[in-house]
Design an enzyme around this catalytic site. Structure first.
Site, PDB file in Angstrom:
ATOM      1  N   GLY A  18       0.830  -1.198   0.000  1.00  0.00           N
ATOM      2  CA  GLY A  18       0.000   0.000   0.000  1.00  0.00           C
ATOM      3  C   GLY A  18       0.863   1.246   0.000  1.00  0.00           C
ATOM      4  N   GLY A  66      -0.710   4.648  -0.170  1.00  0.00           N
ATOM      5  CA  GLY A  66      -1.727   5.693  -0.200  1.00  0.00           C
ATOM      6  C   GLY A  66      -1.393   6.768   0.813  1.00  0.00           C
ATOM      7  N   ARG A  77      -2.288  -1.064  -6.093  1.00  0.00           N
ATOM      8  CA  ARG A  77      -3.324  -1.590  -6.989  1.00  0.00           C
ATOM      9  C   ARG A  77      -3.143  -1.033  -8.399  1.00  0.00           C
ATOM     10  NH1 ARG A  77      -8.893  -0.328  -4.350  1.00  0.00           N
ATOM     11  NH2 ARG A  77      -7.632   1.558  -4.249  1.00  0.00           N
ATOM     12  N   ARG A  78      -2.810   0.273  -8.479  1.00  0.00           N
ATOM     13  CA  ARG A  78      -2.707   0.946  -9.787  1.00  0.00           C
ATOM     14  C   ARG A  78      -1.298   1.519  -9.965  1.00  0.00           C
ATOM     15  NH1 ARG A  78      -7.582   4.722  -8.136  1.00  0.00           N
ATOM     16  NH2 ARG A  78      -6.551   4.327  -6.147  1.00  0.00           N
ATOM     17  N   GLU A 119       0.808  -0.422  16.279  1.00  0.00           N
ATOM     18  CA  GLU A 119       0.566   0.839  16.998  1.00  0.00           C
ATOM     19  C   GLU A 119      -0.331   1.789  16.202  1.00  0.00           C
ATOM     20  OE1 GLU A 119       2.004   1.849  20.298  1.00  0.00           O
ATOM     21  OE2 GLU A 119       0.172   2.911  19.812  1.00  0.00           O
ATOM     22  N   LYS A 161     -11.441   0.223  16.995  1.00  0.00           N
ATOM     23  CA  LYS A 161     -10.347   0.640  17.886  1.00  0.00           C
ATOM     24  C   LYS A 161     -10.657   0.252  19.336  1.00  0.00           C
ATOM     25  CE  LYS A 161      -9.222   4.527  14.895  1.00  0.00           C
ATOM     26  NZ  LYS A 161      -9.584   5.921  14.596  1.00  0.00           N
TER      27      LYS A 161
HETATM   28  N1  LIG Z   1      -5.330   7.534   6.694  1.00  0.00           N
HETATM   29  C1  LIG Z   1      -5.160   7.635   8.001  1.00  0.00           C
HETATM   30  O1  LIG Z   1      -5.116   8.734   8.561  1.00  0.00           O
HETATM   31  C2  LIG Z   1      -5.023   6.382   8.825  1.00  0.00           C
HETATM   32  C3  LIG Z   1      -4.842   6.500  10.212  1.00  0.00           C
HETATM   33  C4  LIG Z   1      -4.661   5.343  11.000  1.00  0.00           C
HETATM   34  C5  LIG Z   1      -4.706   4.098  10.369  1.00  0.00           C
HETATM   35  N2  LIG Z   1      -4.908   4.014   9.019  1.00  0.00           N
HETATM   36  C6  LIG Z   1      -4.960   2.680   8.432  1.00  0.00           C
HETATM   37  O2  LIG Z   1      -3.902   2.567   7.489  1.00  0.00           O
HETATM   38  C7  LIG Z   1      -4.302   1.706   6.426  1.00  0.00           C
HETATM   39  C8  LIG Z   1      -4.087   2.434   5.095  1.00  0.00           C
HETATM   40  O3  LIG Z   1      -4.893   3.604   5.092  1.00  0.00           O
HETATM   41  P1  LIG Z   1      -4.698   4.743   3.956  1.00  0.00           P
HETATM   42  O4  LIG Z   1      -5.511   5.905   4.422  1.00  0.00           O
HETATM   43  O5  LIG Z   1      -3.250   4.940   3.650  1.00  0.00           O
HETATM   44  O6  LIG Z   1      -5.422   4.053   2.702  1.00  0.00           O
HETATM   45  P2  LIG Z   1      -5.371   4.500   1.175  1.00  0.00           P
HETATM   46  O7  LIG Z   1      -4.920   5.919   1.055  1.00  0.00           O
HETATM   47  O8  LIG Z   1      -6.680   4.108   0.584  1.00  0.00           O
HETATM   48  O9  LIG Z   1      -4.232   3.579   0.558  1.00  0.00           O
HETATM   49  C9  LIG Z   1      -4.385   2.221   0.349  1.00  0.00           C
HETATM   50  C10 LIG Z   1      -3.232   1.716  -0.508  1.00  0.00           C
HETATM   51  O10 LIG Z   1      -3.373   0.300  -0.658  1.00  0.00           O
HETATM   52  C11 LIG Z   1      -3.230  -0.020  -2.043  1.00  0.00           C
HETATM   53  N3  LIG Z   1      -4.027  -1.205  -2.346  1.00  0.00           N
HETATM   54  C12 LIG Z   1      -5.375  -1.353  -2.245  1.00  0.00           C
HETATM   55  N4  LIG Z   1      -5.740  -2.607  -2.596  1.00  0.00           N
HETATM   56  C13 LIG Z   1      -4.583  -3.248  -2.903  1.00  0.00           C
HETATM   57  C14 LIG Z   1      -4.289  -4.572  -3.334  1.00  0.00           C
HETATM   58  N5  LIG Z   1      -5.261  -5.465  -3.540  1.00  0.00           N
HETATM   59  N6  LIG Z   1      -2.991  -4.911  -3.540  1.00  0.00           N
HETATM   60  C15 LIG Z   1      -2.007  -3.987  -3.374  1.00  0.00           C
HETATM   61  N7  LIG Z   1      -2.235  -2.734  -2.954  1.00  0.00           N
HETATM   62  C16 LIG Z   1      -3.502  -2.374  -2.736  1.00  0.00           C
HETATM   63  C17 LIG Z   1      -3.700   1.192  -2.800  1.00  0.00           C
HETATM   64  O11 LIG Z   1      -3.131   1.176  -4.106  1.00  0.00           O
HETATM   65  P3  LIG Z   1      -3.383   2.383  -5.154  1.00  0.00           P
HETATM   66  O12 LIG Z   1      -2.661   3.564  -4.557  1.00  0.00           O
HETATM   67  O13 LIG Z   1      -2.764   1.930  -6.392  1.00  0.00           O
HETATM   68  O14 LIG Z   1      -4.859   2.571  -5.204  1.00  0.00           O
HETATM   69  C18 LIG Z   1      -3.180   2.310  -1.908  1.00  0.00           C
HETATM   70  O15 LIG Z   1      -1.858   2.631  -2.245  1.00  0.00           O
HETATM   71  C19 LIG Z   1      -5.735   1.299   6.729  1.00  0.00           C
HETATM   72  O16 LIG Z   1      -5.741   0.071   7.417  1.00  0.00           O
HETATM   73  C20 LIG Z   1      -6.220   2.401   7.648  1.00  0.00           C
HETATM   74  O17 LIG Z   1      -7.266   1.987   8.505  1.00  0.00           O
HETATM   75  C21 LIG Z   1      -5.054   5.119   8.237  1.00  0.00           C
END
Ligand SMILES: NC(=O)c1ccc[n+]([C@@H]2O[C@H](COP(=O)([O-])OP(=O)(O)OC[C@H]3O[C@@H](n4cnc5c(N)ncnc54)[C@H](OP(=O)(O)O)[C@@H]3O)[C@@H](O)[C@H]2O)c1
Length: 430
Positions: A9, A11, A44-45, A128, A204
């Site tokens: 990932g 993102g 993914r992309r 964490e 959580k």
């Molecule tokens: N965002 C926050 O503030 C935050 C805070 C605490 C915890 N989290 C946790 O951190 C995790 C990630 O969150 P995020 O906000 O970073 O999500 P995000 O921005 O949606 O990023 C998800 C990433 O995973 C990739 N992905 C999705 N499906 C995939 C697959 N089948 N194979 C390979 N890669 C794949 C996506 O690829 P593409 O880029 O190509 O679409 C993207 O790069 C989650 O569990 C979330 O609950 C997030």
């Protein structure tokens, strides 16, 4: 020799992990004792624009092949969701890798499977970042407080809902207007369900309760209510009485210590309570332990860089363990406590009633509370004549007794509407 890290990932969180690993490479190497090298990044992309510079040669869509590569030592999972994250983590552990994850949804739904795989493979599992972003909570509970007896964990663990409720409180906005503003500013997703219906906070809460009470807890054990029904009038009424409405996650042991309750719901807290000062999208969590007393953790509960900070802390810990040939703490579920039904939860309630403007109404309403053994602490009337509302605050009562009272009130001819029922937390008054 460098330790090789596979990132799943790239993102919001993943891109910041990559940036910080690059920018802080020398410090991280010094802290771990060897350099950390990115072996590959699964996405993914492939063609998507990323928020950080990344060598295109590192990108792959074949996450499965990446996590089982012989040269990979550590896997960071920041994809989110249940699948393919679960299968990838299991594949990584089964091929001897240590895992760092930020995935609250997966840990709250099926933490047992992931922990079992970690144990079976002598692999590290650190998470964490799964609870309250940058705020250290998992490690304090799992390690710093391992010698204490935690009886309550209470806090604000969802920034989106805190932002919305804070806006409603400070500007008098309706829920939908505050949500729209949160979406424009990037605090709420286009589909805000997971946040505003309390699913995110419930995941959580399940993770925190499991660690705090040394028991297995899943999201299904959590009583969950969101904030979509909160009106500007509820917020104003709370304000008039010196309260503020917050979405709280509350994990507490029963008085006899044999069970626990985990709940996520909006509640009124006194404006003098430290959690009332948690504004905008910030998070804060109280931990109450027998010997340590009250501890409070406060900070950014989400966002790319804050969450990446927690991921990197775990990465350093896992890398050090790997070099030393040791492991971090395993899941601890020896206490094996069960969740008690919500009806057994004891707290105070704020009840607003639209009642007929007739003599004797107050006595009949009070009688209905008394019938269920719910004693009333304060009563006040808001408005006059046909618009009059009775606002009652109870002493501590069980959720079951309060529900029975509300049912009875709804059937009374003098009660035109039960306008709102909200729990009151953060006061010791009984
Ligand atoms: N965002 C926050 O503030 C935050 C805070 C605490 C915890 N989290 C946790 O951190 C995790 C990630 O969150 P995020 O906000 O970073 O999500 P995000 O921005 O949606 O990023 C998800 C990433 O995973 C990739 N992905 C999705 N499906 C995939 C697959 N089948 N194979 C390979 N890669 C794949 C996506 O690829 P593409 O880029 O190509 O679409 C993207 O790069 C989650 O569990 C979330 O609950 C997030």
């Amino acid at each position: 020799m460098a330790l090789k890290v596979a990132l799943l990932g790239c993102g919001v969180v993943g891109s910041q992990v990559i940036r910080l690993m690059h920018e802080q490479a020398d410090d991280l190497a010094a802290r771990v004792g060897t350099p950390l090298e990115v072996a590959g990044v699964a996405v993914r992309r492939l063609g998507r624009r990323r928020d950080t510079d990344i060598d295109p040669a590192l990108l792959t869509t074949d996450a499965e092949a990446l996590v089982t590569r012989d040269d990979v030592d550590i896997v960071i999972e920041v994809i989110g969701g249940i699948e393919p994250a679960r299968s990838l983590i299991l594949a990584a552990m089964n091929s001897g890798k240590s895992v760092v994850s930020a995935n609250k949804a997966l840990l709250a739904e099926d933490g047992a499977t992931i922990h079992a795989a970690a144990r079976a493979n002598n692999a590290d599992l650190y998470y964490e970042a799964a609870v309250a972003g940058a705020i250290p909570l998992i490690r304090p509970l799992r390690e710093s407080l391992a010698g204490d007896h935690v009886h309550r964990v209470l806090g604000i663990v969802n920034g989106t809902t805190n932002y919305i409720l804070d806006k409603m409180d400070s500007s008098g906005a309706s829920f939908s207007d505050a949500l729209e503003e949160a979406q424009v500013l990037g605090y709420a997703e286009a589909d805000p369900t997971a946040d505003v219906e309390g699913f995110d906070a419930a995941a959580k809460a399940a993770i925190l309760a499991g660690i705090a009470f040394h028991s297995r807890v899943t999201a299904a054990d959590v009583h969950r209510e969101g904030i979509t029904e909160i009106t500007a009038a509820d917020v104003a009424s709370a304000k008039a009485m010196g309260y503020v409405i917050k979405l709280l996650a509350i994990c507490s042991r029963s008085d006899d210590g044999r069970s626990f309750g985990v709940r996520v719901h909006p509640a009124m807290i006194p404006r003098t309570h430290p959690l009332a000062g948690v504004r905008e999208a910030y998070n804060a969590v109280f931990v109450e332990a027998r010997s340590a007393g009250q501890l409070m953790f406060y900070g950014a509960g989400a966002g790319g860089a804050p969450t990446a900070s927690a991921v990197l802390g775990d990465l350093v810990a896992v890398a050090r363990n790997r070099l030393a040939g040791t492991q971090g703490p395993e899941e601890s579920t020896y206490a094996d406590l069960g969740a008690h039904p919500m009806g057994e939860t004891v707290t105070r309630y704020h009840v607003s009633l639209d009642v007929a403007d007739k003599p004797g109404v107050l006595a009949r309403v009070a009688d209905m509370f008394a019938k269920q053994d719910v004693s009333i602490q304060t009563v006040r009337q808001e408005g006059h004549g046909d618009d009059a509302q009775l606002v009652l605050v109870t002493h501590r009562a069980s959720d079951a007794a309060l529900s029975a009272t509300i049912e009875g009130l709804r059937e009374m001819d003098i009660v035109r509407d039960v306008v709102s029922v909200m729990r009151v937390e953060g006061e010791d008054a009984s």
